[in-house]
Design a protein around this motif. Structure first.
Motif, PDB file in Angstrom:
ATOM      1  N   ARG A  93      37.623   4.419 -10.533  1.00  0.00           N
ATOM      2  CA  ARG A  93      37.759   4.545 -11.984  1.00  0.00           C
ATOM      3  C   ARG A  93      38.581   3.381 -12.542  1.00  0.00           C
ATOM      4  O   ARG A  93      38.287   2.834 -13.597  1.00  0.00           O
ATOM      5  CB  ARG A  93      38.416   5.878 -12.347  1.00  0.00           C
ATOM      6  CG  ARG A  93      38.173   6.258 -13.780  1.00  0.00           C
ATOM      7  CD  ARG A  93      38.565   7.677 -14.124  1.00  0.00           C
ATOM      8  NE  ARG A  93      38.492   8.582 -12.991  1.00  0.00           N
ATOM      9  CZ  ARG A  93      39.321   9.590 -12.780  1.00  0.00           C
ATOM     10  NH1 ARG A  93      40.269   9.857 -13.635  1.00  0.00           N
ATOM     11  NH2 ARG A  93      39.198  10.368 -11.727  1.00  0.00           N
ATOM     12  N   ARG A  94      39.628   2.987 -11.805  1.00  0.00           N
ATOM     13  CA  ARG A  94      40.424   1.817 -12.213  1.00  0.00           C
ATOM     14  C   ARG A  94      39.549   0.565 -12.225  1.00  0.00           C
ATOM     15  O   ARG A  94      39.632  -0.241 -13.149  1.00  0.00           O
ATOM     16  CB  ARG A  94      41.595   1.604 -11.259  1.00  0.00           C
ATOM     17  CG  ARG A  94      42.737   2.504 -11.492  1.00  0.00           C
ATOM     18  CD  ARG A  94      43.931   2.093 -10.640  1.00  0.00           C
ATOM     19  NE  ARG A  94      44.948   3.099 -10.761  1.00  0.00           N
ATOM     20  CZ  ARG A  94      45.574   3.651  -9.734  1.00  0.00           C
ATOM     21  NH1 ARG A  94      45.294   3.284  -8.508  1.00  0.00           N
ATOM     22  NH2 ARG A  94      46.487   4.561  -9.931  1.00  0.00           N
ATOM     23  N   LYS A  97      37.309   0.462 -15.291  1.00  0.00           N
ATOM     24  CA  LYS A  97      38.028   0.096 -16.515  1.00  0.00           C
ATOM     25  C   LYS A  97      38.311  -1.402 -16.542  1.00  0.00           C
ATOM     26  O   LYS A  97      38.203  -2.044 -17.595  1.00  0.00           O
ATOM     27  CB  LYS A  97      39.331   0.893 -16.626  1.00  0.00           C
ATOM     28  CG  LYS A  97      39.109   2.356 -16.951  1.00  0.00           C
ATOM     29  CD  LYS A  97      40.423   3.106 -17.000  1.00  0.00           C
ATOM     30  CE  LYS A  97      40.198   4.574 -17.295  1.00  0.00           C
ATOM     31  NZ  LYS A  97      41.452   5.336 -17.310  1.00  0.00           N
ATOM     32  N   TYR A 101      36.885  -4.088 -19.279  1.00  0.00           N
ATOM     33  CA  TYR A 101      37.821  -4.931 -20.028  1.00  0.00           C
ATOM     34  C   TYR A 101      37.440  -6.408 -19.876  1.00  0.00           C
ATOM     35  O   TYR A 101      37.370  -7.151 -20.856  1.00  0.00           O
ATOM     36  CB  TYR A 101      39.254  -4.681 -19.550  1.00  0.00           C
ATOM     37  CG  TYR A 101      40.277  -5.564 -20.211  1.00  0.00           C
ATOM     38  CD1 TYR A 101      40.636  -5.374 -21.540  1.00  0.00           C
ATOM     39  CD2 TYR A 101      40.883  -6.596 -19.504  1.00  0.00           C
ATOM     40  CE1 TYR A 101      41.585  -6.181 -22.155  1.00  0.00           C
ATOM     41  CE2 TYR A 101      41.831  -7.418 -20.115  1.00  0.00           C
ATOM     42  CZ  TYR A 101      42.172  -7.204 -21.434  1.00  0.00           C
ATOM     43  OH  TYR A 101      43.105  -8.017 -22.037  1.00  0.00           O
TER      44      TYR A 101
END
Length: 150
Positions: A93-94, A97, A101
């Motif tokens: 999940r990190r 993201k 970004y």
């Protein structure tokens, strides 16, 4: 920071100069135990391929992604575990993201966001990992295909 376990996929060939260079960063937990990436990569034609195994996809940093692109790669594919099977609970999940970004920053700079991508998988074969690299190469070859609209 990461150990390169892949290889460049061409002999000196003038046609190969136009082939995109794709770097695949993959979580070590995504592959099946018997996956032989180097053997599968030898069968790929039409791109330069580098593969890098990571302990977890959460180790991907935006600055490292941009450095890979700045050093000449045409595209980067990050392969993470399925969200609910990540060994480190939220690692994939990190990574998702961070990729989103970085894609946004590329888009703001007028560069195709397709140069970066994330896919998920578990127990992948080497061939399936290579297929993801080929898909990223195709996305790089045809920017604006999807996700390029502001």
């Amino acid at each position: 920071m990461f150990k390169v376990v892949g290889l460049m996929m061409t002999k000196h060939n003038p046609v190969a100069e136009a082939w995109p260079e794709i770097v695949v960063l993959y979580c070590q937990h995504c592959l099946s135990n018997g996956a032989k990436i180097a053997l599968a990569a030898e069968k790929v034609n039409g791109l330069h391929l580098k593969t890098v195994m990571m302990p977890c996809s959460s180790k991907v940093q935006v600055a490292e992604l941009f450095k890979i692109l700045d050093n000449g790669a045409d595209g980067v594919e990050v392969v993470a575990c399925p969200e609910h099977t990540c060994q480190f609970l939220v690692g994939s999940r990190r990574a998702e993201k961070r990729i989103a970004y970085a894609q946004g920053l590329l888009q703001q700079a007028g560069i195709s966001r397709e140069r970066l991508g994330l896919s998920r998988g578990a127990e992948l074969s080497a061939e399936q990992l290579i297929e993801r690299a080929v898909a990223r190469a195709e996305a790089v070859r045809t920017p604006g295909k999807k996700g390029d609209a502001p």
